[in-house]
Design a protein around this motif. Structure first.
Motif, mmCIF file in Angstrom:
data_model
loop_
_atom_site.group_PDB
_atom_site.id
_atom_site.type_symbol
_atom_site.label_atom_id
_atom_site.label_comp_id
_atom_site.label_asym_id
_atom_site.label_seq_id
_atom_site.Cartn_x
_atom_site.Cartn_y
_atom_site.Cartn_z
ATOM 1 N N LYS A 91 0.831 -1.207 0.000
ATOM 2 C CA LYS A 91 0.000 0.000 0.000
ATOM 3 C C LYS A 91 0.865 1.255 0.000
ATOM 4 N N ALA A 92 1.909 1.254 0.814
ATOM 5 C CA ALA A 92 2.803 2.428 0.891
ATOM 6 C C ALA A 92 3.473 2.691 -0.456
ATOM 7 N N ALA A 93 3.961 1.625 -1.088
ATOM 8 C CA ALA A 93 4.662 1.768 -2.379
ATOM 9 C C ALA A 93 3.699 2.305 -3.441
ATOM 10 N N SER A 94 2.482 1.787 -3.431
ATOM 11 C CA SER A 94 1.473 2.242 -4.387
ATOM 12 C C SER A 94 1.177 3.725 -4.180
ATOM 13 N N HIS A 95 1.041 4.154 -2.918
ATOM 14 C CA HIS A 95 0.758 5.567 -2.621
ATOM 15 C C HIS A 95 1.921 6.475 -2.996
ATOM 16 N N LEU A 96 3.143 5.947 -2.940
ATOM 17 C CA LEU A 96 4.324 6.742 -3.309
ATOM 18 C C LEU A 96 4.419 6.945 -4.825
ATOM 19 N N GLY A 97 3.708 6.123 -5.590
ATOM 20 C CA GLY A 97 3.758 6.248 -7.044
ATOM 21 C C GLY A 97 4.771 5.334 -7.711
ATOM 22 N N ILE A 98 5.242 4.325 -6.962
ATOM 23 C CA ILE A 98 6.134 3.316 -7.550
ATOM 24 C C ILE A 98 5.338 2.539 -8.595
ATOM 25 N N LYS A 99 5.952 2.229 -9.721
ATOM 26 C CA LYS A 99 5.232 1.538 -10.802
ATOM 27 C C LYS A 99 5.300 0.021 -10.671
ATOM 28 N N VAL A 100 6.457 -0.488 -10.255
ATOM 29 C CA VAL A 100 6.634 -1.933 -10.080
ATOM 30 C C VAL A 100 7.312 -2.200 -8.738
ATOM 31 N N LEU A 101 6.700 -3.042 -7.917
ATOM 32 C CA LEU A 101 7.312 -3.491 -6.659
ATOM 33 C C LEU A 101 7.540 -4.993 -6.784
ATOM 34 N N THR A 102 8.812 -5.400 -6.865
ATOM 35 C CA THR A 102 9.148 -6.819 -6.993
ATOM 36 C C THR A 102 9.628 -7.338 -5.642
ATOM 37 N N LEU A 103 8.988 -8.397 -5.146
ATOM 38 C CA LEU A 103 9.316 -8.944 -3.826
ATOM 39 C C LEU A 103 9.807 -10.378 -3.968
ATOM 40 N N TYR A 104 10.985 -10.647 -3.379
ATOM 41 C CA TYR A 104 11.550 -12.008 -3.433
ATOM 42 C C TYR A 104 10.935 -12.812 -2.286
ATOM 43 N N ALA A 105 9.961 -13.658 -2.605
ATOM 44 C CA ALA A 105 9.197 -14.381 -1.591
ATOM 45 C C ALA A 105 9.750 -15.789 -1.344
ATOM 46 N N PHE A 106 10.250 -16.443 -2.399
ATOM 47 C CA PHE A 106 10.690 -17.831 -2.249
ATOM 48 C C PHE A 106 11.678 -18.144 -3.361
ATOM 49 N N SER A 107 12.890 -18.549 -2.989
ATOM 50 C CA SER A 107 13.902 -18.844 -4.002
ATOM 51 C C SER A 107 13.915 -20.334 -4.324
ATOM 52 N N THR A 108 14.555 -20.672 -5.435
ATOM 53 C CA THR A 108 14.657 -22.081 -5.807
ATOM 54 C C THR A 108 15.492 -22.854 -4.777
ATOM 55 N N GLU A 109 16.222 -22.131 -3.908
ATOM 56 C CA GLU A 109 17.036 -22.783 -2.859
ATOM 57 C C GLU A 109 16.229 -23.054 -1.591
ATOM 58 N N ASN A 110 15.092 -22.370 -1.439
ATOM 59 C CA ASN A 110 14.333 -22.462 -0.191
ATOM 60 C C ASN A 110 13.699 -23.836 0.048
ATOM 61 N N TRP A 111 13.689 -24.708 -0.987
ATOM 62 C CA TRP A 111 13.158 -26.068 -0.818
ATOM 63 C C TRP A 111 13.996 -26.859 0.175
ATOM 64 N N LYS A 112 15.244 -26.429 0.428
ATOM 65 C CA LYS A 112 16.144 -27.148 1.353
ATOM 66 C C LYS A 112 15.742 -26.967 2.813
ATOM 67 N N ARG A 113 14.799 -26.081 3.088
ATOM 68 C CA ARG A 113 14.369 -25.840 4.470
ATOM 69 C C ARG A 113 13.518 -27.008 4.969
ATOM 70 N N PRO A 114 13.308 -27.107 6.307
ATOM 71 C CA PRO A 114 12.483 -28.208 6.830
ATOM 72 C C PRO A 114 11.105 -28.235 6.171
ATOM 73 N N ASP A 115 10.572 -29.466 5.993
ATOM 74 C CA ASP A 115 9.285 -29.642 5.308
ATOM 75 C C ASP A 115 8.180 -28.768 5.889
ATOM 76 N N ALA A 116 8.117 -28.709 7.226
ATOM 77 C CA ALA A 116 7.029 -27.956 7.864
ATOM 78 C C ALA A 116 7.093 -26.479 7.477
ATOM 79 N N GLU A 117 8.326 -25.956 7.405
ATOM 80 C CA GLU A 117 8.485 -24.540 7.042
ATOM 81 C C GLU A 117 8.110 -24.306 5.572
ATOM 82 N N VAL A 118 8.575 -25.223 4.689
ATOM 83 C CA VAL A 118 8.244 -25.098 3.257
ATOM 84 C C VAL A 118 6.725 -25.159 3.076
ATOM 85 N N ASN A 119 6.091 -26.102 3.781
ATOM 86 C CA ASN A 119 4.633 -26.229 3.659
ATOM 87 C C ASN A 119 3.929 -24.950 4.096
#
Ligand code: V07
Length: 261
Positions: A60-88
């Motif tokens: 919401k803040a980024a949108s109000h500032l007038g940013i056109k694209v907000l890219t967020l790194y949510a999950f990398s191809t490496e994150n599968w190595k984490r414990p199953d419960a966390e990945v789930n």
């Protein structure tokens, strides 16, 4: 230079946000959820949960500032190595996120985009993502671009494979391949003309790229903050954009040389 209000403790000028020079594309590596939780003797999952609420506020803040694209790194191809419960748990976050937030995205005219190898995600996650993309497809404001099961090297390999197939089919000659050709075969191509971030922000004190947007970050300003993602605020975002505005971008060239030492 824009000198804004005075710092209260010392009488030193601190720069203020220049609303005429808001970056078009801001990318964020949302790091520190686990450490935030650990510090509070909470399970890592609690950090991710809080982190998702912060995503909503920063969107919401980024949108109000007038940013056109907000890219967020949510999950990398490496994150599968984490414990199953966390990945789930992580795989369920897009479902939770959209079940509560799509109306607000629409109110704010924000369109959802996702880049990454989404076909490898649980079907329920793919469903939530596809629904959100469809429900916000008409929005013309900021693009909220999630990198989900994304890796920068893999993205380049996939793009090169596509180009190689076009060469093999006789559609292009090797000499005709340019930087624009590869750009057009990356997962950010649909964000044109804002494919490349003006600034990358990484929270939690780590100063690495970690296989994020390798090609697209070639000329981006890099801003690092010690704040853990669950503690990140819109005020911190503004501070980080001010830091970006204080930098002097040259894209590899020289300007009039006034600032050269
Ligand atoms: C995740 C919360 C933010 C901090 C970083 C890790 C945990 C939002 C999403 C999301 C992703 C795609 C999408 C909609 C929402 C998300 C994951 C983790 C895997 F289309 N937050 N968040 N996805 N965290």
């Amino acid at each position: 230079m824009e000198i804004g209000f005075k710092n209260h403790r010392q009488n030193t000028a601190v720069p203020e946000l220049d609303r005429q020079r808001i970056p078009h594309h801001v990318a964020i590596i949302m790091d520190g959820n686990g450490r935030w939780a650990q510090k509070r003797h909470l399970p890592r999952i609690a950090g991710h949960k809080r982190g998702m609420e912060v995503v909503k506020e920063i969107t919401k803040a980024a949108s109000h500032l007038g940013i056109k694209v907000l890219t967020l790194y949510a999950f990398s191809t490496e994150n599968w190595k984490r414990p199953d419960a966390e990945v789930n748990y992580l795989m369920d976050l897009p479902v939770k996120f959209f079940s509560t937030f799509v109306p607000e995205l629409i109110e704010n005219n924000v369109r959802v985009n996702v880049m990454g190898y989404t076909d490898q995600l649980p079907v329920s996650t793919q469903q939530a993502v596809n629904d959100a993309i469809a429900q916000t497809a008409h929005c013309t404001g900021m693009v909220l671009n999630f990198a989900l099961n994304y890796g920068g090297r893999a993205e380049i390999v996939t793009g090169v494979q596509q180009i190689a197939r076009e060469v093999q089919a006789g559609k292009v000659t090797p000499d005709a391949i340019t930087e624009e050709t590869l750009s057009a075969h990356l997962m950010t191509a649909s964000l044109a003309p804002d494919t490349d971030p003006d600034v990358l922000i990484r929270t939690s004190g780590e100063e690495r790229i970690s296989n994020f947007l390798l090609w697209q970050l070639a000329y981006s300003e890099l801003v690092f903050t010690d704040v853990y993602w669950p503690d990140y605020t819109s005020e911190e975002l503004v501070q980080n954009i001010v830091a970006f505005q204080q930098r002097h971008r040259r894209f590899g060239g020289l300007d009039d040389g006034k600032d050269e030492k």
